[in-house]
Scaffold this active site. Structure first.
Site, short mmCIF file in Angstrom:
data_model
loop_
_atom_site.label_atom_id
_atom_site.label_comp_id
_atom_site.label_asym_id
_atom_site.label_seq_id
_atom_site.Cartn_x
_atom_site.Cartn_y
_atom_site.Cartn_z
N GLY A 165 0.77 -1.22 0.09
CA GLY A 165 -0.07 -0.02 0.10
C GLY A 165 0.74 1.26 0.03
NE ARG A 166 -2.23 5.19 3.11
CZ ARG A 166 -3.57 4.99 3.17
NH1 ARG A 166 -4.53 5.59 2.38
NH2 ARG A 166 -3.96 4.43 4.25
NE ARG A 208 -7.86 -7.09 1.17
CZ ARG A 208 -8.29 -6.36 1.87
NH1 ARG A 208 -9.20 -6.59 2.40
NH2 ARG A 208 -8.02 -4.92 1.86
NE ARG A 268 -2.13 -1.32 14.14
CZ ARG A 268 -1.27 -0.12 14.02
NH1 ARG A 268 -0.07 -0.22 13.76
NH2 ARG A 268 -1.99 0.78 14.16
CG ASP A 284 8.09 -0.37 15.15
OD1 ASP A 284 8.61 0.05 16.13
OD2 ASP A 284 6.88 0.25 14.55
CD GLU A 313 2.51 -2.88 19.63
OE1 GLU A 313 2.07 -1.61 19.89
OE2 GLU A 313 2.83 -3.32 18.63
CG HIS A 333 3.68 0.82 17.85
ND1 HIS A 333 2.64 -0.27 17.75
CD2 HIS A 333 3.61 1.42 16.59
CE1 HIS A 333 2.00 0.28 16.63
NE2 HIS A 333 2.55 1.11 16.09
P1 NAP Z 1 -2.81 0.97 3.01
O1 NAP Z 1 -2.19 2.06 2.07
O2 NAP Z 1 -4.07 0.83 3.14
O3 NAP Z 1 -2.12 -0.46 2.47
C1 NAP Z 1 -2.49 -1.58 3.16
C2 NAP Z 1 -1.93 -2.75 2.20
O4 NAP Z 1 -2.56 -4.01 2.80
C3 NAP Z 1 -2.73 -2.74 0.98
O5 NAP Z 1 -1.71 -2.93 -0.16
C4 NAP Z 1 -3.55 -3.77 0.91
O6 NAP Z 1 -3.83 -4.15 -0.32
C5 NAP Z 1 -3.12 -4.80 1.94
N1 NAP Z 1 -4.12 -5.54 2.74
C6 NAP Z 1 -5.03 -5.00 3.22
N2 NAP Z 1 -5.85 -6.13 3.85
C7 NAP Z 1 -5.15 -7.29 3.57
C8 NAP Z 1 -5.52 -8.46 3.93
N3 NAP Z 1 -6.48 -9.17 4.66
N4 NAP Z 1 -4.58 -9.60 3.05
C9 NAP Z 1 -3.45 -9.27 2.37
N5 NAP Z 1 -3.14 -7.86 2.30
C10 NAP Z 1 -4.17 -6.99 2.60
O7 NAP Z 1 -1.92 1.29 4.55
P2 NAP Z 1 -0.70 2.08 4.91
O8 NAP Z 1 -0.82 3.64 4.85
O9 NAP Z 1 0.29 1.64 3.69
O10 NAP Z 1 -0.60 1.29 6.25
C11 NAP Z 1 -0.53 -0.10 6.63
C12 NAP Z 1 -0.47 -0.27 7.89
O11 NAP Z 1 0.76 0.01 8.41
C13 NAP Z 1 -1.61 0.59 8.62
O12 NAP Z 1 -2.92 0.10 8.65
C14 NAP Z 1 -0.87 0.30 10.27
O13 NAP Z 1 -1.39 -0.93 10.66
C15 NAP Z 1 0.48 -0.10 9.97
N6 NAP Z 1 1.41 1.23 10.51
C16 NAP Z 1 2.22 0.76 11.45
C17 NAP Z 1 2.99 2.00 11.83
C18 NAP Z 1 4.21 1.86 13.04
O14 NAP Z 1 4.59 2.50 13.63
N7 NAP Z 1 4.82 0.47 13.07
C19 NAP Z 1 2.89 3.26 11.48
C20 NAP Z 1 2.12 3.52 10.48
C21 NAP Z 1 1.36 2.46 9.91
P3 NAP Z 1 -5.12 -5.09 -0.75
O15 NAP Z 1 -6.48 -4.30 -0.29
O16 NAP Z 1 -5.41 -5.39 -2.25
O17 NAP Z 1 -5.36 -6.35 0.02
#
Ligand code: NAP
Length: 319
Positions: A154-155, A176, A233, A257, A262, A280
């Site tokens: 994703g992003r 997906r 996560r 991370d 947690e 985290h």
């Molecule tokens: P995003 O742009 O919505 O990207 C999420 C990706 O995950 C998409 O490619 C999506 O593709 C895929 N996905 C979603 N559900 C799925 C499933 N059931 N099976 C397989 N792939 C799946 O989100 P983002 O902005 O990149 O952020 C992603 C996540 O990073 C956040 O939701 C958060 O939990 C985590 N995060 C962690 C931190 C940290 O401090 N460690 C900081 C920021 C974010 P499809 O829809 O095609 O499946």
């Protein structure tokens, strides 16, 4: 004249966020209330807005006390602790902080990957302990020419891929849906991808749909030379299986991370030098946290001005 609208702060906010919110709202910090349930029962009917974060979210137990709630502004892009579909059905718009943290979280993923492969923490200890005077540190694993699989392109996943490219890797991904216009190999099946890679980087959202996507089958497919980097996560990886695989030598290394419970981290992980552990802090720099805070308060201010928001979660995008 009517007073300011009332906002419930769940968790904590920076002084800058408090100042910004004070322009439109009277802010009530839930953590400051000795009897939180009693306070909510008595005052909840006046609350129109919530500011919260990905950790605290907004539980059904809290939301049931807030009949006039119109907006939840979440600090963080992950909102798995808020039932956004249920909020949308109630006419409550949920916002989050996408994009402004992409680069920072991607940097954290690279940091963890390098630190884990090159055993940064172990080698730092080798110097500090004086052991270097007794002999050199053991060799480590190169990050060059690796086969890297990204779980969730994703992003943030795409930012990670962009940064990894300088290390001459083969990059593939699983999600997906196949992403149009992306040259990396797509795998519809995560276990199949895990068999073909040596480094798995997890950056999907949390929640029920992704819980334990990385299970024993995926871990064993990755194998004894494999590395897991998780900045998504903790719930996405079956933590007990991962720890056991590290103990057994069925998995090579991990850079984490995020954790399932947690801030509790399995004791076994703390004793392993093939593991790098962070509390985290994917987005936790002064600069990025300020940008996130500004987006939280920007969403609230815009909503109060004209009823629209800057960055709704997908479930609330068409409200
Ligand atoms: P995003 O742009 O919505 O990207 C999420 C990706 O995950 C998409 O490619 C999506 O593709 C895929 N996905 C979603 N559900 C799925 C499933 N059931 N099976 C397989 N792939 C799946 O989100 P983002 O902005 O990149 O952020 C992603 C996540 O990073 C956040 O939701 C958060 O939990 C985590 N995060 C962690 C931190 C940290 O401090 N460690 C900081 C920021 C974010 P499809 O829809 O095609 O499946």
């Amino acid at each position: 004249m009517a007073g300011k609208a009332e906002l419930l702060l769940i968790g904590r906010a920076t002084a800058r966020m408090m100042d910004a919110m004070a322009a439109d709202f009277t802010v009530h910090a839930l953590l400051d209330q000795e009897d939180q349930q009693g306070w909510l029962a008595e005052n909840g009917a006046r609350i129109v807005a919530i500011a919260t974060d990905g950790h605290w979210g907004a539980s059904p137990e809290v939301l049931q006390h807030l009949p006039k709630l119109k907006i939840i502004s979440c600090y963080g892009v992950g909102y798995d602790n808020i039932d956004a579909a249920a909020c949308a059905a109630r006419g409550i718009v949920v916002t989050h902080t996408p994009d402004v943290l992409n680069a920072e979280v991607a940097n954290t993923a690279i940091l963890l990957w390098l630190a884990t492969s090159r055993r940064l923490i172990r080698d730092d200890a080798h110097v500090r302990s004086g052991n270097w005077e007794k002999g050199p540190a053991p060799l480590t694993q190169s990050v060059e020419n690796r086969k890297v699989g990204i779980l969730g392109l994703g992003r943030i996943g795409q930012e990670i891929a962009r940064r990894i490219e300088i290390f001459s890797p083969t990059i593939s991904y699983h999600s997906r849906n196949e992403k149009p216009g992306v040259s990396y190999r797509y795998y519809a099946d995560l276990t199949e991808m895990a068999r073909d890679i040596d480094t798995l980087i997890c950056i999907t959202p949390g929640g029920a749909a992704t819980r334990h996507l990385v299970d024993r089958g995926v871990i064993d497919a990755l194998g004894p030379e494999g590395t897991i980097i998780n900045v998504g996560r903790g719930t996405v990886v079956d933590e007990a299986e991962m720890v056991q695989a590290l103990i057994d030598g069925r998995l090579g290394a991990a850079g984490l991370d995020v954790f399932e419970h947690e801030p509790k981290v399995p004791k076994a992980l703390k004793g392993m030098d093939n593991v790098t552990l962070l509390p985290h802090v994917g987005s936790a720099t002064v600069q990025t946290r300020q940008a996130m805070g500004d987006l939280v308060t920007g969403n609230l201010a815009q909503f109060m001005r004209d009823g629209t928001v800057i960055s709704p979660v997908p479930e609330c995008a068409n409200m």
